[in-house]
Design a protein around this motif. Structure first.
Motif, PDB file in Angstrom:
ATOM      1  N   ILE A  79       7.160  -7.083  -4.571  1.00 20.49           N
ATOM      2  CA  ILE A  79       6.123  -6.251  -4.928  1.00 20.49           C
ATOM      3  C   ILE A  79       6.679  -5.117  -5.739  1.00 20.49           C
ATOM      4  N   ASP A  80       7.683  -4.910  -5.780  1.00 21.78           N
ATOM      5  CA  ASP A  80       8.524  -3.201  -7.141  1.00 21.78           C
ATOM      6  C   ASP A  80       7.908  -4.132  -8.217  1.00 21.78           C
ATOM      7  N   LYS A  81       8.301  -5.288  -8.240  1.00 23.05           N
ATOM      8  CA  LYS A  81       7.547  -5.370 -10.084  1.00 23.05           C
ATOM      9  C   LYS A  81       6.611  -5.707 -10.089  1.00 23.05           C
ATOM     10  N   TYR A  82       5.151  -6.068  -8.989  1.00 17.78           N
ATOM     11  CA  TYR A  82       4.279  -5.995  -8.883  1.00 17.78           C
ATOM     12  C   TYR A  82       3.515  -4.556  -9.175  1.00 17.78           C
ATOM     13  N   ILE A  83       4.411  -3.925  -8.576  1.00 14.15           N
ATOM     14  CA  ILE A  83       3.182  -2.239  -8.921  1.00 14.15           C
ATOM     15  C   ILE A  83       4.329  -1.762 -10.164  1.00 14.15           C
ATOM     16  N   GLU A  84       5.086  -2.129 -10.554  1.00 17.74           N
ATOM     17  CA  GLU A  84       5.777  -1.427 -12.170  1.00 17.74           C
ATOM     18  C   GLU A  84       5.431  -2.200 -12.818  1.00 17.74           C
ATOM     19  N   GLU A  85       4.358  -3.510 -13.051  1.00 21.24           N
ATOM     20  CA  GLU A  85       3.261  -3.698 -13.634  1.00 21.24           C
ATOM     21  C   GLU A  85       1.878  -3.654 -13.807  1.00 21.24           C
ATOM     22  N   ASN A  86       1.595  -2.975 -12.614  1.00 18.45           N
ATOM     23  CA  ASN A  86      -0.276  -2.963 -12.317  1.00 18.45           C
ATOM     24  C   ASN A  86      -0.518  -1.853 -12.134  1.00 18.45           C
ATOM     25  N   LYS A  87       0.956  -0.815 -11.790  1.00 19.71           N
ATOM     26  CA  LYS A  87       0.664   0.956 -11.260  1.00 19.71           C
ATOM     27  C   LYS A  87      -0.703   1.183 -12.536  1.00 19.71           C
ATOM     28  N   GLY A  88      -0.476   1.221 -13.699  1.00 21.19           N
ATOM     29  CA  GLY A  88      -0.802   1.675 -14.324  1.00 21.19           C
ATOM     30  C   GLY A  88      -2.940   1.613 -14.514  1.00 21.19           C
ATOM     31  N   SER A  89      -2.523   0.488 -14.306  1.00 17.13           N
ATOM     32  CA  SER A  89      -4.131  -0.391 -14.174  1.00 17.13           C
ATOM     33  C   SER A  89      -4.906   0.653 -13.409  1.00 17.13           C
ATOM     34  N   VAL A  90      -4.244   0.329 -11.860  1.00 19.17           N
ATOM     35  CA  VAL A  90      -4.397   0.692 -10.747  1.00 19.17           C
ATOM     36  C   VAL A  90      -4.409   2.812 -10.904  1.00 19.17           C
ATOM     37  N   LYS A  91      -3.647   3.409 -11.652  1.00 13.71           N
ATOM     38  CA  LYS A  91      -3.902   4.772 -11.600  1.00 13.71           C
ATOM     39  C   LYS A  91      -5.796   5.068 -12.811  1.00 13.71           C
ATOM     40  N   GLN A  92      -5.157   4.280 -13.569  1.00 14.05           N
ATOM     41  CA  GLN A  92      -6.436   4.276 -14.401  1.00 14.05           C
ATOM     42  C   GLN A  92      -7.649   4.402 -14.430  1.00 14.05           C
ATOM     43  N   VAL A 107       0.807  -1.094  -0.093  1.00 11.59           N
ATOM     44  CA  VAL A 107      -0.211   0.375   0.002  1.00 11.59           C
ATOM     45  C   VAL A 107       0.928   1.203   0.388  1.00 11.59           C
ATOM     46  N   ASP A 108       1.814   1.147   0.958  1.00  9.05           N
ATOM     47  CA  ASP A 108       3.170   2.533   0.898  1.00  9.05           C
ATOM     48  C   ASP A 108       3.599   2.522  -1.169  1.00  9.05           C
ATOM     49  N   ARG A 109       4.227   1.780  -0.740  1.00  9.91           N
ATOM     50  CA  ARG A 109       5.438   1.685  -2.484  1.00  9.91           C
ATOM     51  C   ARG A 109       3.835   1.939  -3.662  1.00  9.91           C
ATOM     52  N   ILE A 110       3.100   2.057  -3.765  1.00 15.49           N
ATOM     53  CA  ILE A 110       2.153   1.808  -4.627  1.00 15.49           C
ATOM     54  C   ILE A 110       1.600   3.521  -4.810  1.00 15.49           C
ATOM     55  N   GLN A 111       2.159   4.003  -3.154  1.00 14.90           N
ATOM     56  CA  GLN A 111       1.080   5.939  -3.383  1.00 14.90           C
ATOM     57  C   GLN A 111       0.214   5.951  -4.186  1.00 14.90           C
ATOM     58  N   ILE A 112      -1.247   5.336  -4.445  1.00 13.77           N
ATOM     59  CA  ILE A 112      -1.991   5.494  -4.357  1.00 13.77           C
ATOM     60  C   ILE A 112      -2.918   5.005  -3.770  1.00 13.77           C
ATOM     61  N   PRO A 113      -4.688   5.703  -3.297  1.00  8.26           N
ATOM     62  CA  PRO A 113      -5.182   4.378  -3.034  1.00  8.26           C
ATOM     63  C   PRO A 113      -5.569   3.044  -4.101  1.00  8.26           C
ATOM     64  N   ILE A 114      -5.384   1.668  -3.324  1.00 12.50           N
ATOM     65  CA  ILE A 114      -5.337   0.995  -3.977  1.00 12.50           C
ATOM     66  C   ILE A 114      -6.124  -0.228  -3.810  1.00 12.50           C
ATOM     67  N   SER A 115      -6.972  -0.616  -4.431  1.00  8.13           N
ATOM     68  CA  SER A 115      -8.778  -1.476  -4.309  1.00  8.13           C
ATOM     69  C   SER A 115      -8.433  -2.697  -4.040  1.00  8.13           C
ATOM     70  N   ASN A 116      -9.439  -3.278  -2.649  1.00  2.60           N
ATOM     71  CA  ASN A 116      -9.305  -4.400  -1.852  1.00  2.60           C
ATOM     72  C   ASN A 116      -8.512  -5.546  -2.888  1.00  2.60           C
ATOM     73  N   ASN A 117      -9.329  -5.430  -4.207  1.00  2.00           N
ATOM     74  CA  ASN A 117      -9.509  -6.181  -5.582  1.00  2.00           C
ATOM     75  C   ASN A 117      -7.721  -6.321  -5.986  1.00  2.00           C
ATOM     76  N   GLN A 118      -7.835  -4.960  -6.302  1.00  2.00           N
ATOM     77  CA  GLN A 118      -5.541  -5.305  -5.861  1.00  2.00           C
ATOM     78  C   GLN A 118      -4.683  -5.671  -5.739  1.00  2.00           C
ATOM     79  N   ILE A 119      -5.002  -5.133  -4.219  1.00  2.00           N
ATOM     80  CA  ILE A 119      -4.235  -5.731  -3.474  1.00  2.00           C
ATOM     81  C   ILE A 119      -4.345  -7.550  -2.969  1.00  2.00           C
ATOM     82  N   THR A 120      -5.736  -8.310  -2.840  1.00  2.00           N
ATOM     83  CA  THR A 120      -6.093  -8.754  -3.033  1.00  2.00           C
ATOM     84  C   THR A 120      -5.515 -10.030  -4.250  1.00  2.00           C
ATOM     85  N   LYS A 121      -5.470  -9.208  -5.314  1.00  2.00           N
ATOM     86  CA  LYS A 121      -4.594  -9.797  -6.693  1.00  2.00           C
ATOM     87  C   LYS A 121      -3.416 -10.348  -6.206  1.00  2.00           C
TER      88      LYS A 121
END
Length: 190
Positions: free
Chosen positions: A102-115, A26-40
């Motif tokens: 975690i860093d790899k997951y954020i790199e690959e998924n931050k765009g969809s979280v941010k969108q 949650v800290d490293r993604i730096q934007i509000p993250i959904s329950n679904n994205q954390i679970t994913k």
């Protein structure tokens, strides 16, 4: 200096490590993250099961480490100051390989979280004044264009504001900007 084992058994130590790992995500993604994205993240990495993720998130909200906001039917999480303090204290309990995942997951998924977050409308209940606060925002890339906080008296009003913001933001945003700029122009005598 070797780490002291602060838990009497390995099951409690594993639960503690899982919670600290979720705080780090949650800290490293730096934007509000959904329950679904954390679970994913937890499921894709085979790190923990669905039920444990839900239990840990609930416990960390109750402990004041995470804050939640509602976006329609979606619960989003952000780190509280207490959560950040706890993370800084215990981050060394997370193995380097897991930090890398975690860093790899954020790199690959931050765009969809941010969108998902370019137009935001969340509401939450404030216990101190027993009102609902609605937070509305518009982001363009990493830049916040506008953010509004509005207090309303009922959950129904909060939901209505969120829905109307999301459905009408393309009309609302330019009107607000126009009104604000016009007032400034009127003050100059233009």
């Amino acid at each position: 200096m070797p780490q002291q084992n602060i838990y009497p058994n390995s099951s409690e130590q594993m639960q503690f490590q899982h919670k600290i790992t979720l705080l780090l995500l949650v800290d490293r993604i730096q934007i509000p993250i959904s329950n679904n994205q954390i679970t994913k993240f937890a499921l894709e990495e085979n790190y923990m099961n669905f039920y444990n993720v839900q239990q840990y998130l609930k416990e960390m909200v109750a402990a004041g480490f995470l804050d939640t906001s509602q976006d329609g039917n979606t619960t989003r999480y952000t780190l509280t100051d207490e959560g950040l303090k706890t993370l800084k204290t215990f981050a060394s309990y997370i193995p380097p390989y897991l930090k890398g995942r975690i860093d790899k997951y954020i790199e690959e998924n931050k765009g969809s979280v941010k969108q998902d977050l370019e137009i935001i409308a969340n509401h939450f209940f404030q216990h101190d004044n027993e009102e609902y606060v609605v937070k509305c925002a518009i982001y363009e890339e990493d830049n916040m264009l506008m953010e509004l906080s509005i207090s309303v008296v009922s959950k129904e009003q909060a939901i209505s504001v969120c829905t109307n913001w999301k459905n009408n933001v393309k009309d609302i945003y330019p009107k607000i900007i126009d009104i604000l700029l016009k007032q400034k122009a009127d003050e100059k005598g233009e």
